[in-house]
Design an enzyme around this catalytic site. Structure first.
Site, PDB file in Angstrom:
ATOM      1  N   CYS A  83       0.811  -1.227   0.000  1.00 56.19           N
ATOM      2  CA  CYS A  83       0.000   0.000   0.000  1.00 56.19           C
ATOM      3  C   CYS A  83       0.842   1.273   0.000  1.00 56.19           C
ATOM      4  O   CYS A  83       0.314   2.364  -0.205  1.00 56.19           O
ATOM      5  CB  CYS A  83      -0.937   0.013   1.197  1.00 56.19           C
ATOM      6  SG  CYS A  83      -2.140  -1.327   1.203  1.00 56.19           S
ATOM      7  N   CYS A 201     -14.623  -0.562   6.613  1.00 60.08           N
ATOM      8  CA  CYS A 201     -13.565  -1.105   5.758  1.00 60.08           C
ATOM      9  C   CYS A 201     -13.450  -0.295   4.473  1.00 60.08           C
ATOM     10  O   CYS A 201     -14.456   0.073   3.870  1.00 60.08           O
ATOM     11  CB  CYS A 201     -13.877  -2.555   5.389  1.00 60.08           C
ATOM     12  SG  CYS A 201     -14.295  -3.629   6.785  1.00 60.08           S
ATOM     13  N   SER A 202     -12.223  -0.052   4.019  1.00 58.16           N
ATOM     14  CA  SER A 202     -12.037   0.611   2.734  1.00 58.16           C
ATOM     15  C   SER A 202     -12.420  -0.353   1.616  1.00 58.16           C
ATOM     16  O   SER A 202     -12.293  -1.571   1.749  1.00 58.16           O
ATOM     17  CB  SER A 202     -10.589   1.085   2.575  1.00 58.16           C
ATOM     18  OG  SER A 202      -9.689   0.003   2.656  1.00 58.16           O
ATOM     19  N   ILE A 204     -12.631  -2.133  -2.351  1.00 59.30           N
ATOM     20  CA  ILE A 204     -11.828  -2.493  -3.517  1.00 59.30           C
ATOM     21  C   ILE A 204     -12.054  -1.396  -4.555  1.00 59.30           C
ATOM     22  O   ILE A 204     -13.196  -1.004  -4.820  1.00 59.30           O
ATOM     23  CB  ILE A 204     -12.253  -3.859  -4.072  1.00 59.30           C
ATOM     24  CG1 ILE A 204     -12.084  -4.948  -3.005  1.00 59.30           C
ATOM     25  CG2 ILE A 204     -11.477  -4.198  -5.335  1.00 59.30           C
ATOM     26  CD1 ILE A 204     -10.674  -5.135  -2.516  1.00 59.30           C
ATOM     27  N   HIS A 328      -9.482   3.096  -2.270  1.00 58.57           N
ATOM     28  CA  HIS A 328      -8.131   2.597  -1.996  1.00 58.57           C
ATOM     29  C   HIS A 328      -7.626   1.679  -3.107  1.00 58.57           C
ATOM     30  O   HIS A 328      -7.425   0.473  -2.892  1.00 58.57           O
ATOM     31  CB  HIS A 328      -8.115   1.872  -0.650  1.00 58.57           C
ATOM     32  CG  HIS A 328      -6.770   1.407  -0.206  1.00 58.57           C
ATOM     33  ND1 HIS A 328      -5.597   2.052  -0.541  1.00 58.57           N
ATOM     34  CD2 HIS A 328      -6.399   0.330   0.564  1.00 58.57           C
ATOM     35  CE1 HIS A 328      -4.570   1.404  -0.009  1.00 58.57           C
ATOM     36  NE2 HIS A 328      -5.027   0.355   0.652  1.00 58.57           N
TER      37      HIS A 328
END
Length: 384
Positions: A83, A201-202, A204, A328
């Site tokens: 990341c 949650c970030s 996909i 992200h």
């Protein structure tokens, strides 16, 4: 740190989201790069080198993008660092200019995830967590549980991070999600890793971002007047052996990443006016801000609930919407953060503008390595 001064003279993004197969990584990277070049008043032939961050894009993604951009012959460096890939591309670009190797360079981050990944992302295969079939969200679920136990934080305080970041992204035209969410929606969302739900949650994501950076000589070559935002430093640290004595939320790697940023840039935590934080999960924003020393340990949930980390608060965090709401696409994230720092420090961020922003920090944390407290942490410091 001695050497050339380094400025960000152009920034561009392709909107983050989930796109069909014909929207390729290269198309997004070219779109973001062209926007950055136009913003800089820069022609393709002015670029001395390219630094390209991606995780899934392949070993010559930078050259493939360059060919479609009409940029060939110049040196291209492709970087993969989980990341932190985009942030690492910026670091190498910054170092090349600071060392006097180049005067004008293009740093790009891009990722096409939706045709490669579905569901939760596993930790590294060597990790015990991965061997047990645990996804990355599991680690952060345990982090949230421990944080609530140790500091008396509430589930609602952790969920407030998602509410805040979605409220910020309403004003970001590049964000994957541009709508607010309520606290009730976050708390009632489908469970992912107790106590975290879907909106903790970030997502996909697909997307790309690019910046043009230049030396003093580069500014003259491009005819840039005035003084654009300056990169004071880009720190990069890796994890150390975890002896099991430290709490999961101690974030020693964040502490060291922060110390590296302060050492290189010459600023201190009290100089930071806002932060773009790697909030892959709601709890991650809290514990990493505390690890950096920007929020007192154990108070991050309370700070969020009380509005201190909102735009207009004492230390705004993720005015872009962060990973939770801006999205992200892993290789693009660090460069997208740099774009946000650039726009904020120019005073051109519109309705999400942080007033009187002068000095800012962007933080990325990437990957897992068995037995350590993480693979990499990057810390970018910029100043108007």
């Amino acid at each position: 740190m001695s050497g050339e001064s380094v400025y960000v003279v152009g920034a561009g993004m392709a909107r983050f989201g989930k796109f069909p197969a014909e929207v390729t990584l290269e198309k997004m990277a070219v779109s973001a790069s062209r926007e950055a070049l136009v913003d800089a008043g820069c022609r393709v032939r002015d670029i001395d080198g390219v630094y390209f961050g991606t995780v899934l894009g392949g070993s010559v993604a930078g050259q493939r993008t360059g060919a479609q951009l009409g940029l060939t012959g110049q040196p291209v460096t492709n970087l993969e660092n989980a990341c932190s890939s985009g942030a690492t591309a910026i670091r190498d670009a910054w170092l090349s200019v600071k060392a006097g190797l180049h005067d004008v360079v293009l740093a790009i981050g891009a990722e096409k995830m939706t045709d490669r990944i579905s569901g939760g992302i596993l930790a590294d295969a060597s990790d015990l967590d991965a061997a047990l079939g645990m996804i990355m969200a599991s680690n952060h679920g345990m982090s949230a549980r421990r944080y609530m136990h140790d500091y008396g934080a509430t589930r609602a305080q952790i969920a407030a991070v998602a509410v805040k970041n979605h409220a910020h992204s309403v004003h970001n035209p590049y964000a994957q999600y541009q709508h607010p969410v309520t606290l009730e929606q976050v708390l009632d969302a489908r469970p992912i890793a107790e106590p975290l739900g879907l909106l903790d949650c970030s997502p996909i994501s697909d997307g790309a971002a690019a910046i043009v950076i230049a030396s003093e000589a580069g500014l003259a070559r491009l005819g840039v007047t005035g003084r654009p935002p300056r990169i004071l430093g880009v720190g990069l640290v890796s994890g150390t052996i975890h002896d099991g004595a430290r709490s999961v939320n101690e974030e020693d790697i964040s502490r060291r990443g922060g110390e590296e940023a302060w050492r290189i840039s010459g600023v201190s935590p009290t100089d930071i006016d806002f932060v773009e934080m790697h909030d892959c999960f709601t709890i991650a924003e809290i514990v990493r801000m505390e690890g950096l020393g920007l929020i007192p340990r154990g108070e991050g949930g309370m700070w969020t609930e009380q509005g201190h980390t909102s735009i207009g608060g004492k230390l705004p965090v993720n005015p872009s919407g962060g990973l939770l709401s801006r999205g992200h696409p892993v290789g693009a994230t660090g460069v997208a953060q740099a774009c946000e720092l650039t726009w904020q420090l120019r005073g051109t961020a519109g309705a999400r503008q942080v007033e009187e922003a002068r000095t800012a920090l962007a933080y990325c944390k990437g990957g897992t390595v068995a037995g350590t407290d993480g693979a990499s942490v990057s810390t970018l410091v910029m100043q108007a």
